[in-house]
Design an enzyme around this catalytic site. Structure first.
Site, short mmCIF file in Angstrom:
data_model
loop_
_atom_site.label_atom_id
_atom_site.label_comp_id
_atom_site.label_asym_id
_atom_site.label_seq_id
_atom_site.Cartn_x
_atom_site.Cartn_y
_atom_site.Cartn_z
N ILE A 16 3.97 -3.63 -6.90
CA ILE A 16 4.00 -4.74 -5.95
C ILE A 16 2.99 -4.56 -4.82
O ILE A 16 2.86 -5.44 -3.96
CB ILE A 16 5.41 -4.94 -5.36
CG1 ILE A 16 5.92 -3.66 -4.70
CG2 ILE A 16 6.37 -5.41 -6.43
CD1 ILE A 16 7.29 -3.80 -4.06
N GLY A 19 -2.79 0.45 -2.12
CA GLY A 19 -3.66 0.76 -0.99
C GLY A 19 -4.62 1.85 -1.39
O GLY A 19 -4.68 2.28 -2.56
N GLY A 20 -5.39 2.34 -0.43
CA GLY A 20 -6.37 3.37 -0.72
C GLY A 20 -5.76 4.70 -1.09
O GLY A 20 -6.36 5.50 -1.81
N MET A 21 -4.54 4.97 -0.59
CA MET A 21 -3.93 6.28 -0.79
C MET A 21 -2.69 6.23 -1.67
O MET A 21 -2.20 7.28 -2.07
CB MET A 21 -3.56 6.90 0.57
CG MET A 21 -4.73 7.09 1.50
SD MET A 21 -4.21 7.76 3.10
CE MET A 21 -3.53 9.33 2.57
N VAL A 24 2.70 1.00 -4.39
CA VAL A 24 4.12 0.73 -4.15
C VAL A 24 4.66 -0.04 -5.35
O VAL A 24 4.08 -1.04 -5.77
CB VAL A 24 4.34 -0.07 -2.85
CG1 VAL A 24 5.83 -0.35 -2.66
CG2 VAL A 24 3.79 0.69 -1.66
N LYS A 39 7.02 4.44 -3.29
CA LYS A 39 5.61 4.65 -2.94
C LYS A 39 5.14 5.91 -3.65
O LYS A 39 5.69 7.00 -3.44
CB LYS A 39 5.44 4.80 -1.43
CG LYS A 39 4.01 5.14 -1.01
CD LYS A 39 3.90 5.32 0.48
CE LYS A 39 3.90 4.00 1.19
NZ LYS A 39 2.66 3.23 0.93
N ASP A 129 0.21 2.77 11.14
CA ASP A 129 -0.45 1.70 10.37
C ASP A 129 0.30 0.37 10.53
O ASP A 129 0.62 -0.29 9.55
CB ASP A 129 -0.53 2.09 8.89
CG ASP A 129 -1.57 1.24 8.14
OD1 ASP A 129 -2.44 0.64 8.81
OD2 ASP A 129 -1.51 1.20 6.90
#
Length: 295
Positions: A16, A19-21, A24, A39, A129
């Site tokens: 869903i 991100g870069g790291m 999820v 995550k 963040d």
């Protein structure tokens, strides 16, 4: 296609977010029979497992209606994963895609985000963040997501020579100078979030992320547009959150209370952050006489 299960209990249903790291996933806890968010750190990310575990433990201490809870931590194929509360709804980013919000709605959302941050800061946890994509709007109010990769106050990023953790548009100027994450850095992000909710744009105009960082570090934010009926206290708070000096920014508790008062909304703040009620020695108080009280 075969489904993947982590830790012998968390079935990954569908991705869903990415991100870069990390990624999820919507997952299912087969032991407790409930939906969860999982995550998973992306392969190749050199983040020490002990560091992620320590940060997940810090985030798991948070219990607040405006914070998505952390349930569990584990590793799979030497990649850490964090199991979190699955929050249903639409992100603030999805709502902002249609333009700015009514100032009352924007102020209430940011009051609830500030209340969640106040709870985190009371536990010495910094989010790092805060951005529209990490705020979920639900029927019961705003929920701050992604505390699973938060940090202890004052802790350095995993790679001091790497990029600053966070989304550049919402990162405080001092972070680019090498300063560690503090509650004040979250407050800069909150100011950016409030500005964006009220105006539909970021406080600084820039063509590239690099120019945006340079503008945030060197220039004053563009003035907010005039908004009918909005109390000046909201504009003042937004300006103070965007101050270049961390010490000039308000605390999350102050922001939550001021923004909540501006729209007559109740926000849940940690009781220990409020001034203690003075004790009264009733033996020293005069005795009330009959007939002196009025209904």
């Amino acid at each position: 296609m075969a489904t993947r299960t982590l830790g012998g209990r968390y079935q990954l249903v569908r991705r869903i977010g990415r991100g870069g790291m990390s990624e999820v996933w919507r997952g299912h806890d087969e032991v407790l029979d409930r939906p969860v968010a999982v995550k998973v750190m992306a392969p190749g990310q050199e983040i020490p497992i002990d560091l992620v575990r320590a940060e997940a433990r810090s985030a798991a201490r948070l219990a607040h209606p405006n914070v998505a809870g952390v349930h569990d931590f584990g590793t799979s194929a030497e990649q850490p994963y964090i199991v979190m509360e699955l929050v249903e709804g639409r992100t603030l980013g999805e709502h902002l895609a249609a333009g700015p919000l009514d100032w009352r709605i924007a102020t209430r959302i940011c009051a609830e985000v500030a209340a969640g941050l106040a709870a985190a800061h009371a536990e010495h946890v910094v989010h790092r963040d805060i951005k529209p994509g990490n705020i979920m709007l639900t029927p019961s109010g705003a929920k701050v997501l992604d505390f699973g990769i938060a940090a202890a106050v004052g802790s350095a990023d995993p790679d001091p020579d790497g990029p600053v953790m966070g989304t550049p548009a919402y990162v405080a100027p001092e972070r680019f100078a090498g300063s560690p994450a503090t509650p004040a850095t979250d407050m800069f992000a909150l100011g950016t979030l409030l500005y964006q909710c009220l105006s539909g744009r970021l406080p600084w105009a820039a063509a590239t992320p690099t120019q945006l960082v340079e503008a945030a570090c060197s220039n004053d934010p563009d003035p907010l547009p005039e908004i009918d009926g909005m109390p000046p206290e909201v504009i003042d708070l937004c300006s103070r959150c965007l101050a270049k000096e961390p010490g000039e920014r308000p605390t999350a508790l102050v922001a939550a209370l001021l923004l909540g008062e501006a729209v007559d909304a109740r926000v849940y703040v940690p009781m220990r952050d409020l001034a203690p009620i003075p004790t009264v020695d009733w033996a020293d108080q005069p005795t009330a006489k009959a007939g002196r009280h009025r209904a």
